[in-house]
Scaffold this motif. Structure first.
Motif, PDB file in Angstrom:
ATOM      1  N   GLN A   3      20.838 -32.388 -35.766  1.00 37.34           N
ATOM      2  CA  GLN A   3      21.613 -31.918 -34.622  1.00 37.34           C
ATOM      3  C   GLN A   3      21.865 -33.029 -33.607  1.00 37.34           C
ATOM      4  N   SER A   4      21.012 -34.038 -33.572  1.00 33.75           N
ATOM      5  CA  SER A   4      21.163 -35.117 -32.595  1.00 33.75           C
ATOM      6  C   SER A   4      21.622 -36.381 -33.277  1.00 33.75           C
ATOM      7  N   PRO A  46      28.301 -31.623 -29.732  1.00 31.26           N
ATOM      8  CA  PRO A  46      27.743 -32.004 -28.417  1.00 31.26           C
ATOM      9  C   PRO A  46      28.858 -32.345 -27.437  1.00 31.26           C
ATOM     10  N   PHE A  54      25.614 -35.696 -36.672  1.00 26.01           N
ATOM     11  CA  PHE A  54      25.299 -34.416 -36.038  1.00 26.01           C
ATOM     12  C   PHE A  54      26.157 -33.335 -36.665  1.00 26.01           C
TER      13      PHE A  54
END
Length: 329
Positions: free
Chosen positions: A3-4, A213, A209
């Motif tokens: 996710q990051s 974001p 990712f």
């Protein structure tokens, strides 16, 4: 994928592998190119109405590109995981090749006076580069995406034909500005939910990712805005003047038609070209009031470029991927 953003034990680009750094740079340049190619086209249909000023239109468009993917980014995932699996080793290199192939084809056709769809080129480049680099690919998804891509301008044309008749029957010239705002907002939302997500997809693969974001959607939007400012005059002239001898109502009808068609495709995760849908909407609106309004020679040049784009970018991506893979192994 995580996710990051993926880094090798630290923060910043200096800790990223070389292939990721190269792709991240290419992703930034690609977002600017998308602004040049797509941004002006999105504003072009309303240039004959003073309702949405160019600066206001760019600000609205940038906000949509930054915010809409926070709610839905299914089209970005289609580029990343459904056409070919870029999570595999060599995926970043293959995506770099795909973007280079797509931009090369679009630039070549544009230089020959045949403006085309960057989204269609990316689909071809992604498929060809994935196959050339030996990544798992999905022929079924490729065929499905191609079918939607070919159908989008026809859907835009049909909806444009309906929209112009409804506008003429129900709207006065003074009331047209309200429909222009509605059409513009619908169109920019549709672009952000569909066509624009090809830019986000390249960053997804480069950085690593799966979500959207806000830092990256905002970066995409700013780079896109820079390209739009540069490309607005030329792109606006091509769509608003060369396809049909348009009046303000034609532009509004095309906005409503293109926005509706592209949102429908985004709902099922199918990437399609907003510029193709807009062109279809303009042609449909022109035909509804007499085919003599449509400049068929210019239209034929654009359609022929569309037909060449995907196979050309696919073949170029495949060839470049084979070449690069051979050099790296």
């Amino acid at each position: 994928m995580d996710q990051s953003p993926a880094t090798d034990g630290g923060d910043g680009m200096e800790h990223m592998p070389l292939d990721a750094v190269v792709l991240a740079v290419v992703a930034g340049l690609f977002a600017v190119v998308c602004g040049v190619n797509d941004g002006g086209a999105l504003l072009a249909t309303g240039l004959k109405l003073p309702t949405v000023r160019p600066l206001t239109g760019i600000l609205v468009l940038v906000a949509m590109v930054a915010l809409v993917p926070l709610g839905t980014h299914q089209v970005a995932l289609t580029f990343v995981t459904r056409l070919a699996s870029f999570e595999e080793p060599g995926g970043k290199v293959a995506m770099t090749v795909a973007v280079v192939a797509a931009v090369t084809v679009v630039a070549t056709l544009g230089a020959k006076g045949r403006p085309t769809s960057l989204t269609l080129a990316v689909v071809g480049g992604v498929t060809g580069a994935g196959l050339g680099y030996g990544l798992p690919a999905s022929p079924g998804w490729t065929v499905l995406v191609l079918a939607f891509g070919l159908a989008a301008p026809f859907a835009g044309g049909l909806l444009g034909w309906v929209a112009i008749r409804l506008l003429v029957a129900t709207t006065t010239a003074r009331g047209l500005w309200r429909w222009h705002w509605a059409g513009f907002l619908l169109q920019t939302f549709a672009y952000a939910a569909n066509d624009a997500q090809k830019m986000l997809a390249v960053f997804m693969i480069a950085i690593g990712f799966t979500g959207a974001p806000v830092a990256y959607t905002s970066l995409v939007a700013v780079l896109f805005a820079l390209g739009t400012l540069y490309g607005l005059p030329k792109a606006g002239r091509t769509l608003s003047r060369e396809i049909i001898a348009s009046r303000p109502a034609h532009g509004v009808a095309a906005e409503l038609a293109a926005g509706t068609a592209v949102i429908g495709c985004a709902a099922v995760g199918m990437p399609v070209s907003m510029t193709q849908a807009i062109a279809g909407g303009l042609i449909g609106a022109g035909v509804a009031q007499g085919g003599g309004r449509v400049r068929w020679y210019t239209t034929g040049k654009i359609v022929s470029a569309w037909l060449m784009t995907l196979p050309a970018s696919g073949l170029l991506g495949w060839g470049l991927a084979l070449l690069v893979k051979g050099e790296l192994t």
